[in-house]
Motif scaffolding. Sequence first.
Motif, mmCIF file in Angstrom:
data_model
loop_
_atom_site.group_PDB
_atom_site.id
_atom_site.type_symbol
_atom_site.label_atom_id
_atom_site.label_comp_id
_atom_site.label_asym_id
_atom_site.label_seq_id
_atom_site.Cartn_x
_atom_site.Cartn_y
_atom_site.Cartn_z
ATOM 1 N N UNK B 103 -13.479 1.817 -6.691
ATOM 2 C CA UNK B 103 -13.667 0.543 -6.424
ATOM 3 C C UNK B 103 -12.932 -0.021 -5.280
ATOM 4 N N UNK B 104 -12.134 0.816 -4.552
ATOM 5 C CA UNK B 104 -11.584 0.684 -3.531
ATOM 6 C C UNK B 104 -11.741 1.815 -2.550
ATOM 7 N N UNK B 105 -11.798 1.603 -1.319
ATOM 8 C CA UNK B 105 -12.027 2.592 -0.239
ATOM 9 C C UNK B 105 -10.858 3.745 -0.501
ATOM 10 N N UNK B 106 -11.331 4.976 -0.235
ATOM 11 C CA UNK B 106 -10.268 6.021 -0.492
ATOM 12 C C UNK B 106 -9.275 5.944 0.612
ATOM 13 N N UNK B 107 -9.556 5.476 1.815
ATOM 14 C CA UNK B 107 -8.669 5.322 2.916
ATOM 15 C C UNK B 107 -8.233 4.055 2.957
ATOM 16 N N UNK B 108 -7.941 3.115 2.026
ATOM 17 C CA UNK B 108 -7.398 1.937 1.943
ATOM 18 C C UNK B 108 -6.168 1.456 2.572
ATOM 19 N N UNK B 109 -5.134 2.477 2.707
ATOM 20 C CA UNK B 109 -4.022 2.287 3.226
ATOM 21 C C UNK B 109 -4.363 2.199 4.764
ATOM 22 N N UNK B 110 -5.264 2.682 5.312
ATOM 23 C CA UNK B 110 -5.612 2.459 6.814
ATOM 24 C C UNK B 110 -6.268 1.527 7.163
ATOM 25 N N UNK B 111 -6.729 0.592 6.513
ATOM 26 C CA UNK B 111 -7.687 -0.418 6.497
ATOM 27 C C UNK B 111 -7.032 -1.730 7.102
ATOM 28 N N UNK B 112 -5.608 -1.915 6.531
ATOM 29 C CA UNK B 112 -4.661 -2.953 7.310
ATOM 30 C C UNK B 112 -3.669 -2.530 7.737
ATOM 31 N N UNK B 113 -2.839 -3.256 8.538
ATOM 32 C CA UNK B 113 -1.531 -2.634 9.017
ATOM 33 C C UNK B 113 -0.571 -2.265 8.254
ATOM 34 N N UNK B 114 0.291 -1.740 8.574
ATOM 35 C CA UNK B 114 1.624 -1.195 7.893
ATOM 36 C C UNK B 114 1.097 -0.645 6.394
ATOM 37 N N UNK B 115 0.439 0.465 6.371
ATOM 38 C CA UNK B 115 0.012 0.910 5.171
ATOM 39 C C UNK B 115 -0.588 -0.084 4.225
ATOM 40 N N UNK B 116 -1.541 -1.087 4.952
ATOM 41 C CA UNK B 116 -2.093 -2.261 4.146
ATOM 42 C C UNK B 116 -0.914 -2.978 3.308
ATOM 43 N N UNK B 117 0.112 -3.372 3.767
ATOM 44 C CA UNK B 117 1.232 -3.800 3.117
ATOM 45 C C UNK B 117 1.684 -4.939 4.114
ATOM 46 N N UNK B 118 1.110 -6.137 3.954
ATOM 47 C CA UNK B 118 1.434 -7.199 4.864
ATOM 48 C C UNK B 118 2.742 -8.019 4.839
ATOM 49 N N UNK B 119 3.286 -7.365 3.671
ATOM 50 C CA UNK B 119 4.824 -7.753 3.505
ATOM 51 C C UNK B 119 5.490 -6.862 2.349
ATOM 52 N N UNK B 120 6.713 -6.921 2.640
ATOM 53 C CA UNK B 120 7.406 -5.907 1.625
ATOM 54 C C UNK B 120 8.707 -6.500 1.364
ATOM 55 N N UNK B 121 9.402 -5.929 0.334
ATOM 56 C CA UNK B 121 10.780 -6.285 -0.194
ATOM 57 C C UNK B 121 11.300 -4.908 -0.603
ATOM 58 N N UNK B 122 12.864 -5.344 -1.235
ATOM 59 C CA UNK B 122 13.371 -4.238 -1.674
ATOM 60 C C UNK B 122 14.091 -4.896 -3.129
ATOM 61 N N UNK B 123 14.797 -3.833 -3.572
ATOM 62 C CA UNK B 123 15.362 -3.953 -4.893
ATOM 63 C C UNK B 123 16.884 -4.483 -4.641
ATOM 64 N N UNK B 124 17.156 -5.744 -5.093
ATOM 65 C CA UNK B 124 18.272 -6.025 -5.065
ATOM 66 C C UNK B 124 19.161 -6.707 -6.215
ATOM 67 N N UNK B 125 20.367 -7.182 -6.444
ATOM 68 C CA UNK B 125 21.196 -7.560 -7.487
ATOM 69 C C UNK B 125 21.430 -9.028 -7.370
ATOM 70 N N UNK B 126 21.026 -9.633 -8.605
ATOM 71 C CA UNK B 126 21.657 -11.053 -8.707
ATOM 72 C C UNK B 126 23.049 -10.949 -9.800
ATOM 73 N N UNK B 127 24.116 -11.577 -9.269
ATOM 74 C CA UNK B 127 25.379 -11.460 -10.138
ATOM 75 C C UNK B 127 25.731 -13.217 -10.216
#
Lengths: 284, 336
Positions: B103-127
């Motif tokens: 359902x999605x192109x095999x090379x989907x990660x190349x179809x948009x910039x940054x591994x097809x990831x327009x934004x990113x995050x990380x894991x953090x703590x809330x105390x």
Amino acid sequence: MRTSAFSRLGSTRVLPGFGLSLGISLTFISLVLLLPLTGLFGQLADLSLAQYFTIITEGRVVASYMVTIGAAAVAALVNAVFGLLLAWVLVRYTFPGKRLLDALMDLPFALPTAVAGITLATLYSSNGWMGRLLEPLGFQVAYTWVGIALAMAFTSIPFVVRTVQPVLEDMPHEVDEAAMSLGATDGVAFRRVILPHLWPALVTGTGLAFVRSLGEFGAIIFIAGNMPYETEITALMIFVKLQEYDYAGASAIASVVLFVSLALLLAINIWQGRFIRRLHGGKG
Amino acid sequence: MTFPLYLRRSVLALALGAGVSGTAFAQERELLNSSYDIARELFAAINPEFQAHWKEEHGEEIEISQSHGGSSAQARAILQGLRADVVTFNQVTDVQVLADGGLVAEDWQDQFANNASPYYSTTAFLVRKDNPKNIENWDDLVREDVKMVFPNPKTSGNGRYTYLAAWGFAEEEFDGDEEQIHDFMRTFLRNVSVFDTGGRGATTSFIERGIGDVLISFESEVNNIRGEYGSDDYEVIVPPTSILAEFPVAVVGPNAERNGNEDLAQSYLEYLYTEETQRLLAGFNYRVHNETVVEEFSDRFPETKLLRVEDVFGSWNEAMETHFEGGALLDQLQRR
């Protein structure tokens, strides 16, 4: 005209339309009940017997059966006692607000179970109304096994009340009054006159409550804590399998729940048939 | 005087009832974006911007519908026929499942910039306020007096990131010593109070039910929570090492084609990379790539060493296989 047309077709029934209504019923049952069940077992076809047993006997899954069945049994027994009491009060007494109480009984059926679960978790967590009072006494309800049983009891209480209630309504006051006028104490009248009459309905209701609790997901998931081997229910195991795109595995575990439920319901039905025959002096 | 279009439309809808208004709207193209649970507010903010942008460029009114749920559940729904045109997930594996399903192109990660990831995050703590348990890094979480809340790695991508981040930390800390890593992870998993099935559930347990000393979730989520529930009550801790959580996007080709939305789907996802949208994303506490925006928001995102899943675990598929599948490491570590 109509009846004669049907009788000409060979029907010897007093009431017309049996063939048609049976046909409709069977079609409906097939579409609504049997087709989804067949689908479920269709998914099992991907598994070999050995794979099937590996999945359903995996340690964590087995632990979840224990948690689920144990909590469901406790919930069903608690409901048997309190459901009977509720039905008794609703049938035998008149008091202001009785209608309201009667209507409230069905609420657990109407309420989305997830809402029930979140509400219970809010109430019984350590900063909730009930939890705040219970925790200093050493009772932790939310996120323990007790919470699971509580959620199950909440969602399944109508089964007991609604099966016992009509039977109790059919049984006139005079029966126990007669017993008492013959010298029976309250306890004896209840044990020897009322309870035998209610027994089949009570067992059916309790059985339904138990079976319902086995499959409950929404209400429990929020109050269970979901710790492996401690507070994980079988329905969550199924959910986990689905998250892993493992449809066959999910169906395998679901089939276990299904078999347990089916066996129990069947046993109750058979037992009830015998009981009723005995009640009617072997005629029925 | 002429009424604006939307007003005429709504009058028409009122007058003729929903059934007829359906045909009145039928010419309007509708794009369905299938996304993860906690992105509801994010896309509610982005969509009107894109609608306006599209109108300006092409003079066409469009509708954008959102469908939210657990990322894996959404992928499953699409595999089973949900006609989403685009997916904006929080799990590479969930897009990969769609790719495997054709359902999605095999090379989907190349179809948009940054591994097809327009934004990113990380894991953090809330105390809780003033950080009473003094939690600064992953090894504080295995202390005996610390209880934490994070979603179940079995049911939540968010939970998987947390698990992998802790693992990545332990691997560096113990120099790859397997036994020590396993001990660390075993204690780590045992210090969890509640395993909710998703990120929002974990938030509820931590905030509303007051469970645990620390909530572990996406940095974006913990920052948003702090914003919503008051900066006086909670503090965000970004550990010195954490994991890179990419938020992959992809066009669901066959669906977009069938819905006649190919151009729209492509532009919608490209639009996520524009400076305005990146600024909006940063406002929702997601880390972005646009350098101007990164500079503008630099005080909000502390520098952290972000481990890539591919570097530590080989690939997402490998990580899933060795850690999360039935009977794999996670199950073994939790075994009693």
